[in-house]
Design a protein around this motif. Structure first.
Motif, short mmCIF file in Angstrom:
data_model
loop_
_atom_site.label_atom_id
_atom_site.label_comp_id
_atom_site.label_asym_id
_atom_site.label_seq_id
_atom_site.Cartn_x
_atom_site.Cartn_y
_atom_site.Cartn_z
N GLY A 31 0.82 -1.21 0.00
CA GLY A 31 0.00 0.00 0.00
C GLY A 31 0.85 1.26 0.00
O GLY A 31 0.58 2.21 -0.74
N LEU A 32 1.90 1.27 0.82
CA LEU A 32 2.79 2.42 0.88
C LEU A 32 3.54 2.57 -0.44
O LEU A 32 3.69 3.67 -0.95
CB LEU A 32 3.78 2.28 2.04
CG LEU A 32 4.81 3.39 2.19
CD1 LEU A 32 4.14 4.75 2.37
CD2 LEU A 32 5.75 3.09 3.35
N THR A 33 3.97 1.46 -1.01
CA THR A 33 4.66 1.50 -2.29
C THR A 33 3.76 2.10 -3.37
O THR A 33 4.20 2.92 -4.18
CB THR A 33 5.12 0.08 -2.70
OG1 THR A 33 6.01 -0.40 -1.70
CG2 THR A 33 5.81 0.09 -4.05
N ALA A 34 2.49 1.71 -3.38
CA ALA A 34 1.54 2.24 -4.37
C ALA A 34 1.36 3.75 -4.17
O ALA A 34 1.31 4.50 -5.15
CB ALA A 34 0.21 1.52 -4.27
N GLU A 35 1.25 4.18 -2.92
CA GLU A 35 1.08 5.61 -2.66
C GLU A 35 2.31 6.39 -3.10
O GLU A 35 2.20 7.47 -3.68
CB GLU A 35 0.81 5.86 -1.18
CG GLU A 35 -0.59 5.46 -0.76
CD GLU A 35 -0.89 5.88 0.66
OE1 GLU A 35 -1.22 7.08 0.84
OE2 GLU A 35 -0.77 5.05 1.56
N LEU A 36 3.50 5.85 -2.83
CA LEU A 36 4.73 6.52 -3.25
C LEU A 36 4.82 6.59 -4.77
O LEU A 36 5.29 7.59 -5.33
CB LEU A 36 5.96 5.82 -2.66
CG LEU A 36 6.13 5.94 -1.15
CD1 LEU A 36 7.34 5.14 -0.69
CD2 LEU A 36 6.24 7.39 -0.72
N ASP A 37 4.38 5.53 -5.44
CA ASP A 37 4.36 5.53 -6.91
C ASP A 37 3.46 6.65 -7.44
O ASP A 37 3.82 7.33 -8.40
CB ASP A 37 3.87 4.19 -7.46
CG ASP A 37 4.88 3.07 -7.29
OD1 ASP A 37 6.07 3.35 -7.01
OD2 ASP A 37 4.47 1.90 -7.43
N GLN A 38 2.31 6.84 -6.81
CA GLN A 38 1.39 7.90 -7.24
C GLN A 38 1.99 9.28 -7.01
O GLN A 38 1.87 10.17 -7.86
CB GLN A 38 0.06 7.78 -6.50
CG GLN A 38 -0.74 6.56 -6.93
CD GLN A 38 -2.00 6.37 -6.10
OE1 GLN A 38 -2.15 6.96 -5.03
NE2 GLN A 38 -2.89 5.53 -6.59
N HIS A 39 2.65 9.46 -5.88
CA HIS A 39 3.29 10.75 -5.60
C HIS A 39 4.45 11.00 -6.56
O HIS A 39 4.63 12.13 -7.05
CB HIS A 39 3.76 10.82 -4.15
CG HIS A 39 2.67 11.17 -3.19
ND1 HIS A 39 2.32 12.46 -2.91
CD2 HIS A 39 1.85 10.38 -2.46
CE1 HIS A 39 1.32 12.48 -2.04
NE2 HIS A 39 1.02 11.22 -1.75
N ALA A 40 5.23 9.96 -6.86
CA ALA A 40 6.34 10.10 -7.80
C ALA A 40 5.81 10.48 -9.18
O ALA A 40 6.40 11.33 -9.88
CB ALA A 40 7.16 8.82 -7.86
N ALA A 41 4.71 9.90 -9.59
CA ALA A 41 4.11 10.24 -10.89
C ALA A 41 3.68 11.70 -10.90
O ALA A 41 3.86 12.40 -11.91
CB ALA A 41 2.93 9.32 -11.18
N ALA A 42 3.12 12.18 -9.81
CA ALA A 42 2.69 13.58 -9.73
C ALA A 42 3.90 14.52 -9.80
O ALA A 42 3.83 15.57 -10.45
CB ALA A 42 1.90 13.82 -8.44
N VAL A 43 4.98 14.14 -9.15
CA VAL A 43 6.20 14.95 -9.20
C VAL A 43 6.74 14.98 -10.64
O VAL A 43 7.07 16.05 -11.16
CB VAL A 43 7.27 14.41 -8.22
CG1 VAL A 43 8.61 15.11 -8.43
CG2 VAL A 43 6.81 14.57 -6.78
N ARG A 44 6.83 13.82 -11.27
CA ARG A 44 7.32 13.75 -12.66
C ARG A 44 6.44 14.61 -13.58
O ARG A 44 6.95 15.37 -14.41
CB ARG A 44 7.33 12.31 -13.16
CG ARG A 44 8.57 11.54 -12.79
CD ARG A 44 8.66 10.23 -13.54
NE ARG A 44 7.58 9.32 -13.21
CZ ARG A 44 7.56 8.52 -12.15
NH1 ARG A 44 8.58 8.51 -11.32
NH2 ARG A 44 6.54 7.73 -11.93
N ASP A 45 5.12 14.50 -13.41
CA ASP A 45 4.20 15.28 -14.23
C ASP A 45 4.41 16.78 -14.03
O ASP A 45 4.41 17.55 -15.00
CB ASP A 45 2.75 14.92 -13.92
CG ASP A 45 2.35 13.55 -14.43
OD1 ASP A 45 3.12 12.95 -15.22
OD2 ASP A 45 1.28 13.07 -14.01
N ALA A 46 4.59 17.19 -12.79
CA ALA A 46 4.77 18.61 -12.49
C ALA A 46 6.06 19.14 -13.12
O ALA A 46 6.08 20.23 -13.70
CB ALA A 46 4.77 18.84 -10.98
#
Length: 103
Positions: A31-46
């Motif tokens: 679950g934590l890994t999935a959340e970190l993946d989502q945050h990393a995607a948001a950072v990359r997008d930004a």
């Protein structure tokens, strides 16, 4: 953690500090890994939306901007669970390690 610790740390120091607490290790739950993946995607997008590529400089620039926003809002974490700000910081640190910007 001490209040203000994040605001004065460059990317490598922050990543090292989180590593010391074991928050970037292989023991993360799915679950934590999935959340970190989502945050990393948001950072990359930004970063990429701003026209930059992922680099040590662009990730550090994003980190400083994010920390400035946290300071302006007066964010201080005393929570037991992961808050979105902490998850975003962990994702930034994990990205720095994955891209080879820090050891």
């Amino acid at each position: 953690m001490l209040r203000g610790l994040f605001a004065k740390c460059p990317l490598s120091r922050l990543s090292h500090d989180f590593g010391q607490f074991g928050l970037l290790g292989a023991h993360a739950t799915p679950g934590l890994t999935a959340e970190l993946d989502q945050h990393a995607a948001a950072v990359r997008d930004a970063i990429e939306h701003g026209g930059a590529r992922i680099s040590r400089q662009s990730l550090t620039h994003y980190l400083h901007g994010f920390l400035d926003g946290c300071r302006e809002r007066g964010w201080f974490s005393a929570a037991i669970e992961y808050e979105w700000e902490l998850l975003r910081l962990l994702a930034i640190c994990r990205m720095a390690k994955e891209y080879g910007f820090v050891r």
